[in-house]
Design a protein around this motif. Structure first.
Motif, PDB file in Angstrom:
ATOM      1  N   SER A   1      26.856  16.709  32.093  1.00 52.71           N
ATOM      2  CA  SER A   1      27.626  15.192  32.391  1.00 52.71           C
ATOM      3  C   SER A   1      27.194  14.638  33.835  1.00 52.71           C
ATOM      4  CB  SER A   1      29.035  15.306  32.272  1.00 52.71           C
ATOM      5  OG  SER A   1      29.524  15.716  31.204  1.00 52.71           O
TER       6      SER A   1
ATOM      7  N   ASP B   1      32.667  13.654  23.624  1.00 51.40           N
ATOM      8  CA  ASP B   1      33.813  13.647  24.556  1.00 51.40           C
ATOM      9  C   ASP B   1      34.545  12.441  24.852  1.00 51.40           C
ATOM     10  OD1 ASP B   1      34.140  16.315  24.944  1.00 51.40           O
ATOM     11  OD2 ASP B   1      33.089  16.278  26.975  1.00 51.40           O
TER      12      ASP B   1
ATOM     13  N   ASP C   1      25.141  13.338  25.881  1.00 44.13           N
ATOM     14  CA  ASP C   1      25.865  14.196  26.622  1.00 44.13           C
ATOM     15  C   ASP C   1      26.754  15.133  25.666  1.00 44.13           C
ATOM     16  OD1 ASP C   1      27.194  15.690  28.740  1.00 44.13           O
ATOM     17  OD2 ASP C   1      28.453  13.927  29.443  1.00 44.13           O
TER      18      ASP C   1
HETATM   19 MG    MG Z   1      30.382  17.497  30.204  1.00 43.12          MG
END
Ligand code: MG
Ligand code: ADP
Length: 248
Positions: free
Chosen positions: A14, A37, A74
């Motif tokens: 990230s 996420d 990511d």
């Molecule tokens: Mg991450």
């Protein structure tokens, strides 16, 4: 261009994504960072039954964004099947892709995990570390464009330069079309290719009869080995055969 990150939790994906995206945008590239996420954290709680939706929604976002923008994915992308699914999105739009493998030693991953409040149990990180298949170990299409150790300085200028160069290349995917007779097909192709290689070897006229006999046997043995193995990567197998022949 599709940039596929892969690496264990805490590897620095990230952080890397954000930094890379900033530098790319300074180079006039429209880029977006996407990952599961984003969707996962949009649920107030986590349930296993959400995961199917999370996966599909993430792919759908990536699919849509890739039409117009560079996309940095990511995500852990733990299994090569996940990386394959992403590459197939790039293939759909004839876009280049680059796998970037971020790594750090286990003790660093654990240390970073503790710093974040151990939301993932350390034991889980340890198991993932032990079982993680290095990308590209099995398939040529899965080979990382870059492997980055995040305990060292990261040269973003150089990474950006390499990615921009890559984005201008004609895309190659190396992924075989899926079909029922996949294994037969793979074997046929390796059979044909190695036959061609041997043919050229013989035609070169540089070798005597005995050696040619040995080389023909070498090919036979190689094919037997491949057949036994089952699931193989064509390009890697042919490379291996060429190497064998060179060192024979
Ligand atoms: Mg991450
Ligand atoms: P991931 O997304 O792979 O789980 P993060 O980018 O969230 O990893 O980073 C995990 C932790 O490691 C964070 O606390 C972050 O500050 C730290 N970190 C990330 N990249 C680096 C780096 N290159 N050097 C040192 N620490 C880093």
């Amino acid at each position: 261009m599709l940039i596929i990150l892969t690496g264990l939790p805490g590897a620095g994906k990230s952080t890397f994504s954000k930094n890379l995206a900033k530098i790319l945008s300074k180079n006039n590239i429209d880029v977006i960072v996407l990952g599961s996420d984003l969707i996962r954290e949009s649920f107030p709680i986590w349930k296993e039954k959400y995961e199917e939706f999370i996966r599909k929604a993430t792919y759908s976002l990536i699919d849509n964004a890739l039409k117009d923008y560079w996309v940095i994915v990511d995500d852990t992308n733990y299994y090569n099947s996940m990386r394959r699914d992403l590459i197939n999105i790039a293939k759909k739009y004839n876009k280049n892709y680059a796998i970037i493998y971020l790594k750090a030693p286990l003790d660093v991953l654990i240390e970073r995990n503790i710093m974040r409040g151990e939301k993932i149990p350390n034991e889980v990180i340890k198991k993932m570390y032990e079982k993680f298949d290095e990308p590209g170990k099995k398939y040529k299409w899965d080979e990382p464009f870059l492997t980055i150790d995040t305990t060292k300085d990261i040269d973003f200028g150089n990474i950006t330069k390499k990615l921009i160069e890559k984005s201008k290349e004609i895309p190659e995917y190396y992924i075989e079309e899926e079909n029922k007779n996949k294994e037969d097909n793979i074997f046929d192709k390796i059979d044909k290719e190695t036959r061609k290689i041997i043919g050229n070897y013989i035609k070169s006229g540089k070798f005597d009869k005995d050696r040619i006999k040995d080389v023909v046997n070498l090919r036979k043995e190689f094919l037997k080995k491949i057949k036994k193995k089952g699931d193989v990567d064509i390009y890697k197998a042919i490379e291996e055969f060429k190497n064998m022949l060179e060192n024979f």
